[in-house]
Scaffold this motif. Sequence first.
Motif, mmCIF file in Angstrom:
data_model
loop_
_atom_site.group_PDB
_atom_site.id
_atom_site.type_symbol
_atom_site.label_atom_id
_atom_site.label_comp_id
_atom_site.label_asym_id
_atom_site.label_seq_id
_atom_site.Cartn_x
_atom_site.Cartn_y
_atom_site.Cartn_z
ATOM 1 N N UNK A 274 0.833 -1.214 0.000
ATOM 2 C CA UNK A 274 0.000 0.000 0.000
ATOM 3 C C UNK A 274 0.863 1.257 0.000
ATOM 4 N N UNK A 275 0.383 2.293 -0.683
ATOM 5 C CA UNK A 275 1.212 3.463 -0.997
ATOM 6 C C UNK A 275 0.656 4.721 -0.346
ATOM 7 N N UNK A 276 1.578 5.505 0.225
ATOM 8 C CA UNK A 276 1.291 6.859 0.684
ATOM 9 C C UNK A 276 2.262 7.780 -0.039
ATOM 10 N N UNK A 277 1.751 8.770 -0.739
ATOM 11 C CA UNK A 277 2.645 9.688 -1.437
ATOM 12 C C UNK A 277 1.979 11.053 -1.567
ATOM 13 N N UNK A 278 2.698 11.990 -2.113
ATOM 14 C CA UNK A 278 2.227 13.381 -2.147
ATOM 15 C C UNK A 278 1.174 13.617 -3.222
ATOM 16 N N UNK A 279 0.304 14.574 -2.938
ATOM 17 C CA UNK A 279 -0.808 14.900 -3.818
ATOM 18 C C UNK A 279 -0.367 15.914 -4.878
ATOM 19 N N UNK A 280 0.526 15.451 -5.758
ATOM 20 C CA UNK A 280 1.030 16.273 -6.853
ATOM 21 C C UNK A 280 0.514 15.684 -8.166
ATOM 22 N N UNK A 281 0.433 16.472 -9.241
ATOM 23 C CA UNK A 281 -0.122 15.957 -10.505
ATOM 24 C C UNK A 281 0.559 14.685 -10.988
ATOM 25 N N UNK A 282 1.883 14.617 -10.824
ATOM 26 C CA UNK A 282 2.621 13.456 -11.298
ATOM 27 C C UNK A 282 2.156 12.169 -10.611
ATOM 28 N N UNK A 283 1.867 12.249 -9.299
ATOM 29 C CA UNK A 283 1.413 11.073 -8.562
ATOM 30 C C UNK A 283 -0.076 10.822 -8.745
ATOM 31 N N UNK A 290 -7.406 7.325 -1.784
ATOM 32 C CA UNK A 290 -8.277 6.470 -0.980
ATOM 33 C C UNK A 290 -8.869 5.303 -1.765
ATOM 34 N N UNK A 291 -8.429 5.127 -3.008
ATOM 35 C CA UNK A 291 -8.823 3.951 -3.782
ATOM 36 C C UNK A 291 -7.626 3.049 -4.056
ATOM 37 N N UNK A 292 -6.543 3.618 -4.584
ATOM 38 C CA UNK A 292 -5.341 2.823 -4.855
ATOM 39 C C UNK A 292 -4.141 3.317 -4.052
ATOM 40 N N UNK A 293 -4.378 4.206 -3.106
ATOM 41 C CA UNK A 293 -3.321 4.741 -2.247
ATOM 42 C C UNK A 293 -3.851 5.938 -1.488
ATOM 43 N N UNK A 294 -2.994 6.552 -0.714
ATOM 44 C CA UNK A 294 -3.358 7.757 0.020
ATOM 45 C C UNK A 294 -2.433 8.887 -0.407
ATOM 46 N N UNK A 295 -3.031 10.006 -0.794
ATOM 47 C CA UNK A 295 -2.278 11.192 -1.194
ATOM 48 C C UNK A 295 -2.384 12.244 -0.099
ATOM 49 N N UNK A 296 -1.269 12.910 0.188
ATOM 50 C CA UNK A 296 -1.266 13.953 1.207
ATOM 51 C C UNK A 296 -0.540 15.185 0.675
ATOM 52 N N UNK A 297 -0.822 16.370 1.220
ATOM 53 C CA UNK A 297 -0.185 17.594 0.714
ATOM 54 C C UNK A 297 1.325 17.600 0.934
ATOM 55 N N UNK A 298 2.040 18.198 -0.006
ATOM 56 C CA UNK A 298 3.496 18.333 0.100
ATOM 57 C C UNK A 298 3.853 19.100 1.376
ATOM 58 N N UNK A 316 -7.318 -4.177 6.678
ATOM 59 C CA UNK A 316 -8.283 -4.322 5.587
ATOM 60 C C UNK A 316 -8.105 -3.217 4.555
ATOM 61 N N UNK A 317 -7.894 -1.996 5.027
ATOM 62 C CA UNK A 317 -7.674 -0.877 4.124
ATOM 63 C C UNK A 317 -6.374 -1.055 3.354
ATOM 64 N N UNK A 318 -5.343 -1.525 4.022
ATOM 65 C CA UNK A 318 -4.062 -1.755 3.344
ATOM 66 C C UNK A 318 -4.251 -2.735 2.195
ATOM 67 N N UNK A 319 -4.993 -3.786 2.450
ATOM 68 C CA UNK A 319 -5.202 -4.815 1.428
ATOM 69 C C UNK A 319 -6.015 -4.261 0.260
ATOM 70 N N UNK A 320 -7.040 -3.471 0.557
ATOM 71 C CA UNK A 320 -7.871 -2.899 -0.506
ATOM 72 C C UNK A 320 -7.060 -1.967 -1.401
ATOM 73 N N UNK A 321 -6.272 -1.085 -0.787
ATOM 74 C CA UNK A 321 -5.481 -0.126 -1.555
ATOM 75 C C UNK A 321 -4.443 -0.833 -2.426
ATOM 76 N N UNK A 322 -3.780 -1.824 -1.858
ATOM 77 C CA UNK A 322 -2.723 -2.510 -2.611
ATOM 78 C C UNK A 322 -3.295 -3.323 -3.768
ATOM 79 N N UNK A 323 -4.447 -3.960 -3.567
ATOM 80 C CA UNK A 323 -5.063 -4.740 -4.645
ATOM 81 C C UNK A 323 -5.524 -3.837 -5.786
ATOM 82 N N UNK A 324 -6.132 -2.717 -5.447
ATOM 83 C CA UNK A 324 -6.585 -1.784 -6.481
ATOM 84 C C UNK A 324 -5.406 -1.203 -7.262
ATOM 85 N N UNK A 325 -4.327 -0.892 -6.548
ATOM 86 C CA UNK A 325 -3.146 -0.327 -7.200
ATOM 87 C C UNK A 325 -2.523 -1.330 -8.170
#
Length: 349
Positions: A274-283, A290-298, A316-325
């Motif tokens: 499961x992925x957490x990364x910044x909420x930038x256009x590239x990502x 909240x579907x294939x990962x979690x995005x947060x502000x830089x 459960x959330x970790x599994x859902x995000x990783x499967x969708x990704x």
Amino acid sequence: CENMLLRTLPLMEDFEHVLIALNKEGELAEKFKKKGIKIINIEQENLLNPFSYWRLIKTVKKIKPDAIVTYLFHADIIGRIIVQLFTKYQTIPFLRTTYNHPKYWIARITEKLTKCFVKQYLANSESVKNFYVENIGVEKEKITVIPNGIDVDFYDNVKIDCNLRRSFGIDDTDFVIICIANLHINKGHRYLLEAFENIYKENENIKLLLVGDGNEKKNLLSQIKNYNSKNNILFLGKRTDVLQLLKISDIFVLPTFFEGMSNAIIEAMVSDVPIITTNIPENQDLIENEKSGILFPVNDVASLTKAMELLIADETLRKKLSQNAKQEAEKRFNIKKVASQLANFYQKI
């Protein structure tokens, strides 16, 4: 960038590939050679060495290429100025990143001043294309987007190495967070370290693996000098077992300021992490929040801390995000499809 080439070039069997290294052969050189890809080293010790440019020009004229594609900033600029000035060959810069950080103002200015020398670009994402159109002033018709590719089947066959966990002093009950990125200021490691220190105060059974090296390492080590969590932060440097490291990790975090199309994120997607990364256009091109990962502000340590706490607590959330990704990566970044797109592009030019 080199990994992307190593994955795609051998699949383009109708082409003869030659890699020209401006400075020296990289760590993947032997793997390229085993794939039958020739490497020529120009041995450019510094940008002011005129003999290195003479060797480059001589090499290009000897090869007589049908297409020259340049990768990363120095090669892009040298290609569009030196190579095009002293040979009859046009170069195609393959744009790999944006430059959304004040530190890289020279790169932005140089790109603006030299864009007139370029007739055609490649880019690895729509975000990179949009950056060059909106901030550099490149005509959008000049840029063709072909994404990075990934061999999903290869990643599926990577097994979990329990001995690897033990070699780092990681217990079976420990929760492992991994960040794979060069230790450069634009990757945002300092914010990850702050967030990790916050989490550690409530949960000491966590480990942070930092994979990569770079000029920020000294500053980062200084930052954690008085952290309670410092003994649980492992600086692993450059590694050749990144896939195995992903397999022993529970969360992947990348607090980057800007990217192109992050290979590290794509690798985490196909590795079921499961992925957490910044909420930038590239990502946003890769991850749906909240579907294939979690995005947060830089630069937002509080939001990063909250996201990490959420995933640590919710399996459960970790599994859902990783499967969708993983499903998204399989659909969009199939390596054979990407290699075919590249082949079609080169055939047309």
